[in-house]
Design a protein around this motif. Structure first.
Motif: not given
Lengths: 269, 270
Positions: A174-201
């Protein structure tokens, strides 16, 4: 020897005094000490018990690095309680830090739980460090713990390392494709990516589980777990066990004012 | 020629209806070094899972030393056919390498002495005896692959099947695995390997099966690996030796091993 990641079999080889004892005796003995640590509340038996744990750890010569690494994990879980307890428990005020009030009973409760946790952490480290993972599982199977439960522990330790490696790889990708975690806890995209990662795992874990089971069947697994080794309980094991029983009874007697004697009398009657 | 494995019109569908094997038929000669070649998705791994009864064919038959695989003889078949999985992490699950290698013999319900003998022999055969007390996750990929082979060798199978054993290995790791496979074959075992490394296949194999889209496209000795057209039609790339020598085919012929290529070159140079 400095290491960032410790391997229990190496610790066992390095440790002294207890590593030659029968794993069953050690597991029961340390379990008694851990149970004792969670029962007692008075400061004198608490400190005596902590003193014994420290002495045994020193005698066993467990590496400090190994102990500290384990302690950090322990603290991550238990630390919150230690901080929250003095704040949440009502009672006489001990001191204040601005708007934050620390109560006296809360501080006492926190100290009791803190001493218990450190003692239990030392005993668990001692048990695992001087036994090694393989002998620990062997002892559990010989103590008639259900094989499914032992299997779960064995698989968990084996595959946890693998899944954390997979998670790290996904993070790097993800880092290699320039992904950056959102700065606030409620950042929607970060949540989505986190959810996808957990789902993938989870999905990968499911697929891996299928493949592992197939590989087990390929080697003739019929659903029965077999135990290969046999060990004998010697005089040293008996002395170790009786010493622990004596210690446990002594501290219980201290804590509950004559409980040990009452128990012994009842057994003799 | 004695037959170790005989596959007849094998068809297999995945639960989603996807056809993985579409009437596969071929034989594997006993004591041969057989390579199953094919591009990704050709059905190689699915086919291998049929060889010790992990998958049941939707249609067709699989015979091991003349015996049809069925529910009654599945234990016997799994004793005879050892399957090494592509990803060693799928296979190595125990807390130490020793315990993992002992897993198969324990399932065979052998006595303790025999289990210990087999484990020691198998670990020594792949040069992993000194690492027997290590947990699998502390090993390199090459070591894990060797440990996974030991886990199968401890069952003393007559046929050893390996799914892409060279995948992700460095040249040294590949050499080590090749040496182990040669040793097994010299001991009289039938070794079946799936791969898409044609250079390695040309050097090592003595019997070749080409699989594509769930069908057998060719089978025979390794001279079929010199047929560029056949290989390219089936999504494979001709081995380097073939590419190098095909322009001189009329004069030199196409060698089927590095040794033969050297001899041919020496002949024209000296």
């Amino acid at each position: 020897m400095k290491k960032s990641h410790w391997h229990l079999e190496d610790i066992k080889k390095q440790s002294r005094l207890f590593n030659k004892l029968d794993p069953r005796i050690k597991v029961i003995g340390f379990f008694l000490l851990i149970a004792l640590s969670s029962f007692i509340k008075s400061f004198i038996p608490l400190f005596l018990n902590l003193g014994l744990a420290i002495t045994l750890v020193l005698l066993a010569r467990l590496p400090l690095n190994f102990l500290l690494t384990r302690f950090m994990y322990f603290l991550a879980f238990a630390g919150v309680f230690l901080i929250v307890l003095p704040l949440m428990t009502p009672g006489e005020v001990a001191f204040t830090l601005g708007p934050v009030v620390f109560s006296k009973p809360g501080l006492i409760k926190g100290a009791v739980i803190g001493i218990r946790l450190v003692t239990i952490w030392l005993y668990i480290s001692l048990m695992l460090g001087s036994t090694g993972f393989r002998d620990f599982l062997w002892a559990l199977s010989r103590l008639r713990i259900p094989p499914e439960f032992i299997g779960i522990i064995e698989f968990m330790l084996r595959y946890l390392a693998l899944f954390s490696e997979e998670l790290k790889k996904a993070q790097t990708a993800r880092k290699a494709r320039l992904f950056q975690e959102g700065k606030s806890l409620w950042h929607k995209r970060t949540f989505k990516i986190l959810g996808q990662t957990i789902g993938m795992l989870f999905y990968r874990a499911y697929l891996r589980g299928e493949r592992v089971y197939r590989a087990m069947l390929a080697r003739g697994f019929t659903g029965r777990w077999q135990v290969l080794e046999e060990k004998k309980i010697g005089r040293k094991d008996v002395v170790f066990f009786l010493s622990i029983v004596f210690w446990v009874l002594m501290l219980l007697d201290f804590e509950y004012h004559g409980l040990a004697w009452r128990l012994i009398w009842r057994l003799l009657e | 020629m004695k037959i170790a494995v005989e596959i007849e019109n094998l068809m297999f569908f995945y639960p989603d209806g996807n056809k993985a094997l579409d009437g596969v038929s071929f034989v594997v000669p006993e004591r041969s070094k057989t390579v199953i070649l094919g591009p990704n998705g050709a059905g190689k791994s699915t086919l291998l899972l049929h060889l010790n009864g992990l998958y049941t064919p939707n249609r067709g038959k699989v015979r091991i030393f003349g015996k049809l695989i069925n529910a009654e003889n599945i234990r016997e078949i799994r004793k005879k056919v050892g399957l090494v999985f592509q990803d060693p992490d799928d296979q190595l699950f125990a807390s130490t390498i020793f315990d993992d290698v002992a897993f198969g013999p324990q399932n065979l319900e052998l006595d303790k002495k025999e289990i210990l003998r087999r484990v020691e022999e198998a670990l020594k055969a792949v040069d992993m005896w000194d690492l027997r007390d290590r947990p699998p996750h502390h090993l390199s990929l090459g070591q894990k692959k060797r440990a996974a082979i030991a886990g199968v060798l401890a069952m003393e199978p007559d046929i050893v099947v390996l799914d892409e054993p060279m995948a992700y290995l460095d040249p040294r790791g590949q050499e080590e695995i090749t040496a182990i496979l040669n040793r097994l074959n010299n001991e009289g075992k039938t070794v079946i390997v799936s791969t898409h490394d044609l250079d390695w296949a040309l050097e090592w194999a003595d019997y070749v099966v080409i699989l594509n889209a769930g069908r057998v496209m060719a089978e025979g000795d390794k001279s079929i690996l010199t047929n560029r057209r056949l290989l390219e039609q089936n999504g494979l790339k001709a081995p380097l030796l073939v590419t190098l020598f095909e322009d001189f085919e009329g004069k030199l012929g196409i060698p089927t091993s590095l040794k033969e290529a050297k001899q041919k070159l020496k002949k024209i140079m000296l």
